[in-house]
Structure formats: C-alpha cells, structure tokens
Design an enzyme around this catalytic site. Structure first.
Site, short mmCIF file in Angstrom:
data_model
loop_
_atom_site.label_atom_id
_atom_site.label_comp_id
_atom_site.label_asym_id
_atom_site.label_seq_id
_atom_site.Cartn_x
_atom_site.Cartn_y
_atom_site.Cartn_z
N LYS A 86 12.30 33.64 23.81
CA LYS A 86 13.45 34.33 24.39
C LYS A 86 14.33 34.89 23.28
O LYS A 86 14.17 34.52 22.11
CB LYS A 86 14.23 33.37 25.29
CG LYS A 86 14.76 32.13 24.56
CD LYS A 86 15.22 31.05 25.55
CE LYS A 86 15.74 29.83 24.81
NZ LYS A 86 16.01 28.70 25.73
N ARG A 184 21.86 22.91 35.46
CA ARG A 184 21.87 24.33 35.09
C ARG A 184 21.03 25.09 36.12
O ARG A 184 21.59 25.79 36.95
CB ARG A 184 21.34 24.51 33.67
CG ARG A 184 21.59 25.88 33.10
CD ARG A 184 21.25 25.98 31.63
NE ARG A 184 19.83 25.93 31.35
CZ ARG A 184 19.29 26.13 30.15
NH1 ARG A 184 20.06 26.38 29.12
NH2 ARG A 184 17.98 26.06 29.97
N TYR A 320 40.28 42.85 3.97
CA TYR A 320 41.26 43.01 5.05
C TYR A 320 42.20 41.82 5.12
O TYR A 320 41.76 40.66 5.07
CB TYR A 320 40.55 43.11 6.40
CG TYR A 320 39.95 44.44 6.70
CD1 TYR A 320 40.72 45.60 6.73
CD2 TYR A 320 38.59 44.55 7.01
CE1 TYR A 320 40.14 46.83 7.03
CE2 TYR A 320 38.01 45.76 7.32
CZ TYR A 320 38.79 46.91 7.33
OH TYR A 320 38.22 48.11 7.63
N MET A 368 33.13 44.58 9.17
CA MET A 368 32.04 44.91 10.11
C MET A 368 30.73 45.18 9.41
O MET A 368 29.67 44.73 9.84
CB MET A 368 32.44 46.12 10.96
CG MET A 368 31.46 46.40 12.09
SD MET A 368 31.86 47.84 13.08
CE MET A 368 33.35 47.34 13.91
C1 PLP Z 1 15.39 27.57 25.20
C2 PLP Z 1 14.55 26.68 26.03
C3 PLP Z 1 13.55 25.90 25.45
C4 PLP Z 1 13.35 25.80 23.95
O1 PLP Z 1 14.39 25.05 23.37
P1 PLP Z 1 14.42 24.73 21.79
O2 PLP Z 1 15.49 23.73 21.64
O3 PLP Z 1 14.76 26.02 21.11
O4 PLP Z 1 13.08 24.24 21.43
C5 PLP Z 1 12.73 25.18 26.29
N1 PLP Z 1 12.91 25.21 27.64
C6 PLP Z 1 13.88 25.94 28.23
C7 PLP Z 1 14.04 25.92 29.72
C8 PLP Z 1 14.75 26.69 27.44
O5 PLP Z 1 15.72 27.40 28.02
#
Ligand code: PLP
Length: 433
Positions: A86, A184, A320, A368
């Site tokens: 992701k 969640r 800045y 930036m």
């Molecule tokens: C992000 C995520 C993972 C991986 O988590 P890490 O701590 O980066 O290994 C696994 N399962 C779900 C549902 C996640 O959202």
C-alpha cells in the site's frame, strides 16, 4: 521517449511544459460504459528518472528487497508471504517493487486501495492481490474482472459483490475480515450472526476464500513473550473462525500477521502480511525497545548534493524566521530538498545528514524545496558533494548511516510514516546492489 513528470491534464499547446497527459491503457469493457460522458481520468505520476535534473533522488536496492523477502519467508515457516504494498509500496514505487518480489517468489500481494491494486495489475502482476481498505465505490465489477480479492465485512459489501457476480456470471472470491479488538474494520468476532445470514443468502454468488484479522499490538510484550493483546485477539479470531466453520464457511486461507507478528512468530496461519519489514525496517519492541530483527536490510537510500556553500561570521541568521544563528564562524551549505519532498519541517534544527561520510546538522527551518546544513566541522565541503538524507555514506571524513529510526525520532513519528512521507517529486532509481 521522454517520461511525463505529471499525468495531469493541461493544454497540449503548452509544448515546453513537463505536463503532458499520461497514456492510459485501454480500459476493460465495464469501464467504457459512459465513454462520452466521462471526463478523462488522468493519473498523477511521480517524477521519472529521465526528467531528473535536480540531484535529489531515492535509490531503491532491489537485491535488499529480495533479501528481506527471504528473511520473512524463513520467519513465516509454512505460511505464504503476501507483501503489503500500500501507499506506493511504502514510498518505494509499488509496480517496480511488486515485479521484483513476484519474480523472487512472492505468492500474493496486499494493498489498501482498489486504485493501488489496479496499478499493480496494469504493471503486469499476475499473483493474487488482496484489497484491504473496504471501500469499493461502484468498482465491484471491475474488481472481479481484474481478479482482485476484496476484503468484506458488511452485508452491503456482499450484496454489491453478489450483483457484480451475477452480472459477470462468475462467483466473487472474497476474504472476510473479523474485528478482534482493533476497532477499525471487520465484523465483530462476537456479533457474526447478521453477516453470516447475509453470506448464506448469497452462497451461490459469493465464495469466501479467506478469513483475516488485524493485530493492534503485535510489537508489544517482552522478548519471547507474546503481548497479551495479541494472544487475546488470536483467541477471538479462532472463536470467530470456528463459528464461521459451523455455518459452512471453511476457507483454506487464514491470515493475521503484520511485520511485528511475523518476526515474533505470532499468528502465522496460512498467509502473512508484512509491510514495513519488506523494506528493511524492523518494528521495535514496545515501539522504542530492541529491534525485532537485525537481519533485514534497508531498501531505500535518499541522496542529494550540495548546491551552495557559504561562510558566515558569528551571530548570523540562517533560513526563514532566523530560527538559527551562528555561534562561531561557520560554513553553511544548502541542499535542494525540503518539506515538499518529504524532509519534514520537524527536523529543522534537529536532524542531521551525511556529507563526506560525516554528520552535518540541519540548521534553520527546513523550507519547501531546500534546507541548510552546518558543515563547519567537515573539511573540504564543496559544490556537488553528495548529501545523504537517509541511508549510509562513506567518504574522506568517515562512514556513517542515517536510519529510518533516527529520522522518525527527530520528527516525532514512526518509521512507517517516514517511509511514506517521501513525496512523488523525488524520483526513484532502481538498482541491483
Ligand atoms: C498495513 C497493514 C499491514 C502491514 O503492516 P506492517 O506493520 O507494515 O507490516 C498488514 N495488514 C493490514 C490490514 C494493514 O493495514
């Protein structure tokens, strides 16, 4: 051909702009329905190496990626490793990472968004792809056509995927998420009945091919002793799985483990879902204790170059807001990387970078596009000297490394956020060692 910098739509009359439309592969039939009515969707693109003028770049070491997959496979035992890619592969560039890992034997992948899954399919990834985020818009048919596996936990998901399955005359394969204490996403482990009823009424269209949960405290506890919260969550998962089995839902695949759980050997089941560890970052026990693995290798190195260096007297302001003033005659260098690139403003007057193999403190406010560093104590710093913002460097003044942990500490965040903060303005270069 010159790679476009951004895929945003601009007038093609603007010939000298980097902004040109991104070529998009022909969409499958279901997406062409309202061709005439639909505005053209153009995807934003990261700066591509061929456009790279500025010396600021991220180097992604593909050999380290494969090494980390091997390490995780060893920890996973008989479970398959489905790396989580992701957020653009935790900032490393999901398509290139997925291609490398698929060739190295990864059996599946996980992402958060449908968009991320489609990007991987478009990149030629054939392995199963699990879409974990739970929001599917009206993309249900496309998800099935692209052979993506949606994670479901709501009767509304089942209804929508059942309709899509009927329209396409093929069953929908889904993984069901159980909430065992993360609060969640997921069907609550102790309130499965309404979901099971809905599942029973869609038995013809929907096939549950996996059951999953997500652990909230996998990196807690003591070394060798699993955290209580994890033990509890896994027990609840077993209860929920048994309840599902009593209702005839017995998928071959179950999964629960994120990076910390894989490294601790907790909840391995049939598939594991490591994310951050694939990229060489091992979670720490309790967040700031010992690292859960010393075998992983960092995959990304971020480097730039000195673009300006000047001598200042005593009491001179830098940057800045003049948040830094020299307390001695100083040599101050400018580096072309700022908060828009992912160098957090929180490292202003706190963080450090490497030049000629030695640490140089970041002085003044990070702006930036640029930041200033104090190189007074490093002899011979000149224009175009390499500056390492993340990773290792050896040079005439020594050897050192800036770790993800160190940056996270300076910023006041966690390694996961440091990795995903690197913006798309920084081109990624892929290399073997
Ligand atoms: C992000 C995520 C993972 C991986 O988590 P890490 O701590 O980066 O290994 C696994 N399962 C779900 C549902 C996640 O959202």
């Amino acid at each position: 051909m010159r790679e476009p910098l951004w895929g945003v739509s601009v007038s093609t009359m603007d010939a000298k702009a980097h902004l040109v439309p991104d070529p998009i592969p022909t969409p499958p039939p279901s997406r062409r329905r309202n061709d005439a009515a639909e505005p053209r969707v153009l995807r934003p693109r990261r700066a591509a190496p061929s456009d790279c003028v500025r010396p600021t770049r991220a180097e992604v070491n593909l050999a380290a990626l494969r090494h980390n997959l091997r390490v995780l496979e060893r920890h996973a035992g008989t479970a398959q490793v489905w790396p989580v890619l992701k957020a653009d592969g935790y900032g490393h560039g999901a398509p290139a990472v997925a291609r490398t890992l698929e060739r190295a034997g990864a059996k599946g992948f996980c992402v958060a968004l449908v968009e991320e899954a489609i990007e991987l399919r478009d990149a030629g990834i054939r392995a199963p792809i699990l879409v974990m985020g739970g929001y599917y818009g009206d993309a249900h048919e496309e998800i099935l056509e692209r052979e993506l596996i949606p994670v479901v936990y709501d009767p509304a998901h089942l209804e929508a995927f059942a309709r899509a399955a009927l329209a396409l005359e093929r069953p929908a394969h889904v993984h069901v998420k159980i909430d065992t204490g993360m609060a969640r996403l997921g069907v609550r482990y102790d309130a499965l009945a309404p979901f099971l009823d809905s599942l029973a009424s869609h038995a013809a269209e929907i096939e549950v091919t996996g059951l999953m949960t997500h652990l909230s405290c996998a990196e807690m506890g003591q070394l060798g002793v699993s955290p209580e919260a994890t033990t509890e969550q896994l027990a609840r998962f077993e209860v929920a799985c048994a309840e599902m089995a009593r209702h005839g839902v017995r998928p071959a695949v179950r999964h629960a483990a994120n990076s910390a759980a894989v490294l601790r050997g907790d909840g391995l089941f049939d598939v594991v879902r490591p994310g951050v560890s694939v990229f060489g970052f091992a979670p720490r026990l309790g967040g700031d204790g010992p690292s859960l693995s010393t075998e992983l290798r960092p995959v990304m190195r971020v480097r730039t170059e000195v673009v300006d260096v000047r001598s200042l007297g005593v009491g001179e302001p830098v940057g800045y807001g003049a948040t830094f003033r020299t307390s001695r005659p100083s040599r101050i260098a400018t580096v072309p990387m700022g908060y828009a690139d992912g160098m957090s403003r929180a490292v202003s007057n706190r963080g450090a970078v490497l030049v000629r193999g030695r640490r140089a403190p970041i002085v003044g406010a990070v702006s930036m596009d640029m930041a200033m560093i104090d190189v007074t104590d490093i002899p011979g710093v000149t224009l175009r000297d390499e500056v390492v913002v993340l990773g290792a460097q050896s040079g005439p003044s020594g050897s050192d490394v800036i770790t993800v942990d160190e940056v996270a500490e300076a910023v006041g965040t966690i390694g996961w956020e440091v990795m995903t903060d690197l913006s798309r303005r920084v081109p990624r270069f892929y290399r073997e060692p």
